[in-house]
Structure formats: structure tokens, C-alpha cells
Write an enzyme that holds these catalytic residues in place. Structure first.
Site, PDB file in Angstrom:
ATOM      1  N   ASP A 128      42.261  23.949  43.611  1.00 28.45           N
ATOM      2  CA  ASP A 128      41.048  23.391  43.228  1.00 28.45           C
ATOM      3  C   ASP A 128      40.160  24.221  43.908  1.00 28.45           C
ATOM      4  OD1 ASP A 128      39.617  21.613  41.540  1.00 28.45           O
ATOM      5  OD2 ASP A 128      39.292  20.646  43.598  1.00 28.45           O
ATOM      6  N   HIS A 133      34.884  13.989  45.243  1.00 27.61           N
ATOM      7  CA  HIS A 133      36.037  15.189  44.921  1.00 27.61           C
ATOM      8  C   HIS A 133      36.232  15.887  46.203  1.00 27.61           C
ATOM      9  CE1 HIS A 133      36.033  15.177  40.458  1.00 27.61           C
ATOM     10  NE2 HIS A 133      34.965  14.294  40.630  1.00 27.61           N
ATOM     11  N   ASP A 156      42.081  16.844  45.282  1.00 28.93           N
ATOM     12  CA  ASP A 156      42.183  17.014  43.956  1.00 28.93           C
ATOM     13  C   ASP A 156      43.366  17.902  43.212  1.00 28.93           C
ATOM     14  OD1 ASP A 156      39.888  15.404  43.677  1.00 28.93           O
ATOM     15  OD2 ASP A 156      38.630  16.856  42.729  1.00 28.93           O
ATOM     16  N   GLU A 171      35.675  23.651  45.564  1.00 29.80           N
ATOM     17  CA  GLU A 171      34.555  22.898  45.453  1.00 29.80           C
ATOM     18  C   GLU A 171      33.294  24.010  45.597  1.00 29.80           C
ATOM     19  OE1 GLU A 171      34.183  19.708  44.380  1.00 29.80           O
ATOM     20  OE2 GLU A 171      36.330  19.279  44.557  1.00 29.80           O
TER      21      GLU A 171
END
Length: 245
Positions: free
Chosen positions: A7, A152, A157, A9
Site C-alpha cells: 500500500d 489511513h 493498511d 500514501e
């Protein structure tokens, strides 16, 4: 096969507008278990984080000011994912950003480093058509705990997605167990049969050279029709040579 759940960001929603990655989180799955082996890195994007993105992940510009740039962490990241099957929720989003970062360094795309990419969002839509399939909705539906997730974060995540993926593929685990049981059962049956036959003191009859030659000729005829060499033919040829020696 080694699986890695990934994942990211970012500073915003669109890499085509120059937005960059600010966090990468990866966790390893082995033998259908989330392991403690992980890769996690905050990254200085060399640009401002959008206000809307900050509301989602809570990562500020100040937090990233002293972090390494992508160029400084790319080798460790690629080494961690190399040869693995990547599991990503909404893979085009993360791959778009990762490939953009790699292109800035004149490096090939992520898919050239890994065995396969599985989009867990596509999987979820196939399993639960017409329903919400974001990570929170899947946690509720599949009974995966995510109460500790208020914002998040890439590593958190990834850990949660690992549990979600395992829950979505739970039937495969049952199938694997059945296959292992069947294999064990067959081995036990074969062993029992061999022991039983040994008790009869049977006489072993070997094929003659003439019989092997005729059988080999028959296989060659079949192979010519099928236009493919058989494993039987290779074995018979070897046996024939041994018998003639």
C-alpha cells in the site's frame, strides 16, 4: 510462492499532475500467514501535501521534511518485492504512482520485478458484486478487526489488507488441506498395497528385447500421428538399451 501485500500514501490523487509517494508499506505473506517481515518507509516527496490528502492519512509536510527521497530507498524496496506476488487494493492507483517514481529514475515498471500483481479490489467485486468493497467495508463483511485504524497509513493498511485477502481466499486453504490429505492417503494406500503384494512372493517377468522393440515401434506410430514424442517412448528406449547391453 511468496506474497507481498503493498500500500502507498501520496501527496494527492493524480500522479499525472506531479503528485508523489510519501509512504510505502509492505507486509509478507508466507504459508497463508502474515509474517513480521515487512518494508516500511516514509519518503520526502519534494513537494507539498495536498490538504485533502492530509485529511485522509494525516501525514504532514513537517513530518516528511527529514525523510529520504525515493531515490534513496528504491533499492531496498525493489529487493523486498523482487520475485513476489504483489497484492494491492485498487492496483492501478498504486502502480501508477510507483511506476511514475521509477520512470523519474529511468527504471522499468514494478511488474518487471515481480511474478504477478493481484488486485484485491477486482477480487472483492467478483465476490461481492454491487456492494461497497473498500477496505473498511470488507473488514466489516469478513470479520477482520480494524478498530485500531483511525487514519489511513500504508503499513497498517497493508497489514489489514493481508488479513482481508486471506479471508477472501479461505476456500483455497481448505482445498490445499484436502489435497494434502489426498496425497497422504494415496501414499499410505500404495505403501500398504506394496507390502501386501510382497507377501505373495510374486515372480517378476521382464519384457524381451523383441517385445520392447515392437512396443517401441507402436509408440513411434502414435507419436507420428500426434506429432509429439511421448514420455513412454523415452522410457522404453532407455529400457531397451539396458536390455541389449
Amino acid at each position: 510462492m511468496r506474497y507481498v501485500v503493498l500500500d502507498t500514501e501520496t501527496t494527492g490523487l493524480e500522479w499525472r499532475e506531479g503528485h508523489r509517494i510519501i509512504e510505502i508499506g509492505c507486509v509478507e505473506l508466507l504459508n497463508r500467514q502474515v509474517t513480521s517481515n515487512h518494508f516500511h518507509q516514509y519518503i520526502n516527496p519534494q513537494r507539498e501535501v495536498d490538504a485533502g490528502a492530509f485529511e485522509v492519512h494525516g501525514i504532514s509536510n513537517d513530518m516528511l521534511a527529514d525523510k529520504p527521497v525515493f531515490k534513496e530507498v528504491v533499492s531496498a524496496f525493489l529487493k523486498f518485492i523482487e520475485g513476489a506476488v504483489l497484492i494491492i487494493h485498487n492496483a492501478p492507483f498504486d502502480l501508477g504512482f510507483l511506476d511514475y517514481e521509477l520512470s523519474l529514475l529511468n527504471l522499468p515498471s514494478v511488474k518487471t520485478y515481480v511474478a504477478e500483481v493481484i488486485d484485491s479490489l477486482v477480487m472483492a467485486r467478483g465476490l461481492f458484486p454491487g456492494k461497497r468493497n473498500n477496505l473498511d467495508a470488507l473488514c466489516d463483511r469478513l470479520g477482520v478487526r480494524n478498530s485500531h485504524r483511525t487514519l489511513h497509513g500504508a503499513l497498517l493498511d497493508a497489514e489489514i489488507l493481508g488479513e482481508v485477502y486471506l479471508a477472501m481466499t479461505r476456500g483455497q486453504e481448505q482445498l490445499l488441506s484436502l489435497e494434502e490429505y489426498s496425497s497422504s492417503f494415496l501414499q499410505q494406500e500404495c505403501h500398504t498395497t506394496v507390502n501386501s503384494l510382497a507377501a505373495f512372493n510374486l515372480i517378476e517377468l521382464k519384457a524381451t528385447v523383441e517385445e520392447l522393440t515392437l512396443h517401441h515401434a507402436y509408440l513411434k506410430k502414435l507419436e507420428q500421428e500426434a506429432k509429439l514424442e511421448s514420455l513412454w517412448s523415452q522410457r522404453i528406449t532407455s529400457q531397451s538399451l539396458q536390455a541389449m547391453s
